[in-house]
Design an enzyme around this catalytic site. Sequence first.
Site, PDB file in Angstrom:
ATOM      1  N   GLU A 191      -8.381  -3.878   5.259  1.00  0.00           N
ATOM      2  CA  GLU A 191      -8.203  -3.708   3.815  1.00  0.00           C
ATOM      3  C   GLU A 191      -7.093  -4.612   3.279  1.00  0.00           C
ATOM      4  OE1 GLU A 191      -7.911   0.245   5.131  1.00  0.00           O
ATOM      5  OE2 GLU A 191      -9.156   1.010   3.509  1.00  0.00           O
TER       6      GLU A 191
ATOM      7  N   GLY B 111     -11.932   7.364   9.726  1.00  0.00           N
ATOM      8  CA  GLY B 111     -10.524   7.325  10.117  1.00  0.00           C
ATOM      9  C   GLY B 111      -9.937   8.688   9.848  1.00  0.00           C
TER      10      GLY B 111
ATOM     11  N   HIS C 271     -16.969   4.503   7.539  1.00  0.00           N
ATOM     12  CA  HIS C 271     -15.508   4.320   7.625  1.00  0.00           C
ATOM     13  C   HIS C 271     -14.952   5.656   8.115  1.00  0.00           C
ATOM     14  CE1 HIS C 271     -11.478   2.808   6.185  1.00  0.00           C
ATOM     15  NE2 HIS C 271     -11.253   4.105   6.344  1.00  0.00           N
TER      16      HIS C 271
ATOM     17  N   GLY D 227      -8.923   9.510   6.892  1.00  0.00           N
ATOM     18  CA  GLY D 227      -9.849   9.742   5.780  1.00  0.00           C
ATOM     19  C   GLY D 227     -11.192   9.167   6.211  1.00  0.00           C
TER      20      GLY D 227
ATOM     21  N   ASP E 202      -5.687  14.814  14.550  1.00  0.00           N
ATOM     22  CA  ASP E 202      -5.864  13.496  15.173  1.00  0.00           C
ATOM     23  C   ASP E 202      -7.002  13.554  16.190  1.00  0.00           C
ATOM     24  OD1 ASP E 202      -5.503  11.244  17.019  1.00  0.00           O
ATOM     25  OD2 ASP E 202      -3.655  10.898  15.883  1.00  0.00           O
TER      26      ASP E 202
ATOM     27  N   ARG F 263      -7.741  11.686  18.611  1.00  0.00           N
ATOM     28  CA  ARG F 263      -7.358  11.476  20.018  1.00  0.00           C
ATOM     29  C   ARG F 263      -6.979  12.799  20.667  1.00  0.00           C
ATOM     30  NH1 ARG F 263      -3.853   6.395  18.283  1.00  0.00           N
ATOM     31  NH2 ARG F 263      -3.633   7.895  16.602  1.00  0.00           N
TER      32      ARG F 263
ATOM     33  N   ARG G  39      -2.576  -1.975  -3.474  1.00  0.00           N
ATOM     34  CA  ARG G  39      -3.728  -1.083  -3.402  1.00  0.00           C
ATOM     35  C   ARG G  39      -3.546  -0.003  -4.475  1.00  0.00           C
ATOM     36  NH1 ARG G  39      -5.731   1.885   1.989  1.00  0.00           N
ATOM     37  NH2 ARG G  39      -7.727   2.555   1.183  1.00  0.00           N
TER      38      ARG G  39
ATOM     39  N   ASN H 173       0.876  -1.171   0.000  1.00  0.00           N
ATOM     40  CA  ASN H 173       0.000   0.000   0.000  1.00  0.00           C
ATOM     41  C   ASN H 173       0.915   1.224   0.000  1.00  0.00           C
ATOM     42  OD1 ASN H 173      -1.810   2.022   0.536  1.00  0.00           O
ATOM     43  ND2 ASN H 173      -2.797   1.000   2.255  1.00  0.00           N
TER      44      ASN H 173
ATOM     45  N   ARG I 118      -8.666  17.154   5.374  1.00  0.00           N
ATOM     46  CA  ARG I 118      -9.401  17.448   4.139  1.00  0.00           C
ATOM     47  C   ARG I 118     -10.752  18.069   4.470  1.00  0.00           C
ATOM     48  NH1 ARG I 118      -8.955  11.531   1.623  1.00  0.00           N
ATOM     49  NH2 ARG I 118      -7.511  11.057   3.307  1.00  0.00           N
TER      50      ARG I 118
ATOM     51  N   LYS J 240       3.501   0.871   2.913  1.00  0.00           N
ATOM     52  CA  LYS J 240       3.171  -0.154   3.910  1.00  0.00           C
ATOM     53  C   LYS J 240       3.213  -1.499   3.216  1.00  0.00           C
ATOM     54  CE  LYS J 240       0.186   2.943   6.472  1.00  0.00           C
ATOM     55  NZ  LYS J 240      -1.160   3.455   6.497  1.00  0.00           N
TER      56      LYS J 240
ATOM     57  N   GLU K 249     -13.925   2.564  15.150  1.00  0.00           N
ATOM     58  CA  GLU K 249     -13.684   1.388  15.997  1.00  0.00           C
ATOM     59  C   GLU K 249     -13.363   1.755  17.442  1.00  0.00           C
ATOM     60  OE1 GLU K 249     -10.650  -1.034  14.070  1.00  0.00           O
ATOM     61  OE2 GLU K 249     -11.647  -0.691  12.141  1.00  0.00           O
ATOM     62  N   ASN K 250     -12.823   2.976  17.640  1.00  0.00           N
ATOM     63  CA  ASN K 250     -12.270   3.304  18.964  1.00  0.00           C
ATOM     64  C   ASN K 250     -12.922   4.458  19.715  1.00  0.00           C
ATOM     65  OD1 ASN K 250      -9.899   1.423  19.023  1.00  0.00           O
ATOM     66  ND2 ASN K 250      -9.415   2.538  17.140  1.00  0.00           N
TER      67      ASN K 250
ATOM     68  N   HIS L 231     -12.396   4.107  -0.496  1.00  0.00           N
ATOM     69  CA  HIS L 231     -12.457   3.196   0.668  1.00  0.00           C
ATOM     70  C   HIS L 231     -13.146   1.884   0.300  1.00  0.00           C
ATOM     71  CE1 HIS L 231     -12.134   6.903   3.480  1.00  0.00           C
ATOM     72  NE2 HIS L 231     -10.966   6.279   3.425  1.00  0.00           N
TER      73      HIS L 231
HETATM   74  P1  ADP Z   1      -6.188   6.083   8.032  1.00  0.00           P
HETATM   75  O1  ADP Z   1      -6.101   4.609   7.703  1.00  0.00           O
HETATM   76  O2  ADP Z   1      -7.167   6.855   7.199  1.00  0.00           O
HETATM   77  O3  ADP Z   1      -4.876   6.785   8.192  1.00  0.00           O
HETATM   78  P2  ADP Z   1      -7.208   5.173  10.601  1.00  0.00           P
HETATM   79  O4  ADP Z   1      -8.381   4.359  10.205  1.00  0.00           O
HETATM   80  O5  ADP Z   1      -6.007   4.497  11.128  1.00  0.00           O
HETATM   81  O6  ADP Z   1      -6.829   6.210   9.470  1.00  0.00           O
HETATM   82  O7  ADP Z   1      -7.730   6.204  11.709  1.00  0.00           O
HETATM   83  C1  ADP Z   1      -6.892   7.194  12.231  1.00  0.00           C
HETATM   84  C2  ADP Z   1      -7.731   8.073  13.149  1.00  0.00           C
HETATM   85  O8  ADP Z   1      -8.312   7.237  14.173  1.00  0.00           O
HETATM   86  C3  ADP Z   1      -6.923   9.146  13.845  1.00  0.00           C
HETATM   87  O9  ADP Z   1      -7.561  10.397  13.748  1.00  0.00           O
HETATM   88  C4  ADP Z   1      -6.915   8.697  15.288  1.00  0.00           C
HETATM   89  O10 ADP Z   1      -6.945   9.767  16.154  1.00  0.00           O
HETATM   90  C5  ADP Z   1      -8.213   7.927  15.408  1.00  0.00           C
HETATM   91  N1  ADP Z   1      -8.150   7.023  16.551  1.00  0.00           N
HETATM   92  C6  ADP Z   1      -7.381   5.933  16.713  1.00  0.00           C
HETATM   93  N2  ADP Z   1      -7.560   5.415  17.947  1.00  0.00           N
HETATM   94  C7  ADP Z   1      -8.455   6.199  18.573  1.00  0.00           C
HETATM   95  C8  ADP Z   1      -9.062   6.216  19.870  1.00  0.00           C
HETATM   96  N3  ADP Z   1      -8.769   5.303  20.783  1.00  0.00           N
HETATM   97  N4  ADP Z   1      -9.949   7.189  20.146  1.00  0.00           N
HETATM   98  C9  ADP Z   1     -10.237   8.126  19.243  1.00  0.00           C
HETATM   99  N5  ADP Z   1      -9.719   8.184  18.015  1.00  0.00           N
HETATM  100  C10 ADP Z   1      -8.843   7.241  17.688  1.00  0.00           C
END
Ligand code: ADP
Length: 389
Positions: free
Chosen positions: A376, A207, A205, A209, A280, A282, A90, A10, A238, A17, A328-329, A178
């Site tokens: 993916e 993330g 989805h 993105g 980010d 987080r 990818r 990727n 974005r 990656k 997911e998180n 995606h």
């Molecule tokens: P990509 O593959 O598009 O780079 P990811 O699917 O890995 O992105 O998602 C990255 C995003 O997920 C980041 O903004 C990160 O802050 C957020 N993220 C990851 N873990 C957590 C968490 N525990 N709580 C909140 N957000 C999280």
Amino acid sequence: MTDGLIGVVNAGSSSLKFSIYAGDDCLLNGQVDGIGVRPAAKARTGAGEALPPPDLSAAPPATPADALVALMPWLQEWLAGRRLSAIGHRVVHGGPNHAAPARVTPAMLDELEAFVPLAPLHQPHNLAPIRAALARNPGLPQVACFDTAFHRTIPEVAQVFALPWEMAERGIRRYGFHGLSYEYIASVLPRAAPEIAAGRVVVAHLGNGASLCAMRAGRSMATTMGFSALDGLPMGTRCGQLDPAVVLHLMTTEGMDAEAVEALLYRKSGMLGLSGVSSDFRDLLASEKPRARFAIEVFVHQVARNVASLAGAMGGLDGLVFTAGVGENAVAIREAVCRACGWMGVELDEAANAARGKRISTPGSRVGVHVIPTDENLMIARHTRALVR
Ligand code: ADP
């Protein structure tokens, strides 16, 4: 394992990656970041244990294609006599016709090169490592897995822009992205969420993105990303959906050129631009700054609004699935989205959501809400194996 190992690549503009799969088992994950600036590699086993990474200091790779070539001796050593049967890549853009992954030939690479103007920031970086691998090892099959392919089932009414018709014929239309993530979710939905799998589901989805996909019985019916991966939801950096007149204004009244507008929309906007704190989630969730909170509110507002829009495209909503880093998180973001979708029949089970359960809606909720981790790379490995078998 009798049929060899599959490599997954990727490649982005400054990172590459890579993973190795035996069947559905991931044996190795690695990445090279900072390509062209200060390349640094890291590697882990599929179980997550750190491995001594490749040493790239002797000849720091200037491009992702160089990085793939530079990794080869380290990979050969790690493989210790085992052989790769193929590499799956990818590729962001398959254009209007590729509805499935495809075995790479030199002619097909030339065809994919034609989509570079449709995805100038990604497509060249996806294709160059394929050419490099083909040149180095012409006998090793390469497979291209497209982020657009899953969306080729979208009805034409949801694919076109209301521009003069000939523009759609020239390729100016919605493609959606995606797709490998959505396809993975569609593949596990019958087992993970059998009560909604055959129905009308919005997959979120979320993330760095972010996009949404409307799926009916596991097939894409509409999606929030369009001609590019800039459209739809606001993302890490974005802007997401934007009145096109803003671009005209920036260029004609404020004198910005195309390069400056591109930098603004792709790298300085979204959560970073709104919050002034971080891209980010987080960092935003941990921040006390009002603008960090406001950026999250804007994100949630747009996700909920677009869930409704996609439900409209399907004539209703039976399920909602959260996936990717945020989906997911981020418990708080799922909760806020579900609250805003309450009028559509979403009833959140707060305890299940906080406990990171798989089904996070109440038993009586009209819409079944699930959290499903995406994968993916596994999708690429499966496609690649199937095509070279
Ligand atoms: P990509 O593959 O598009 O780079 P990811 O699917 O890995 O992105 O998602 C990255 C995003 O997920 C980041 O903004 C990160 O802050 C957020 N993220 C990851 N873990 C957590 C968490 N525990 N709580 C909140 N957000 C999280």
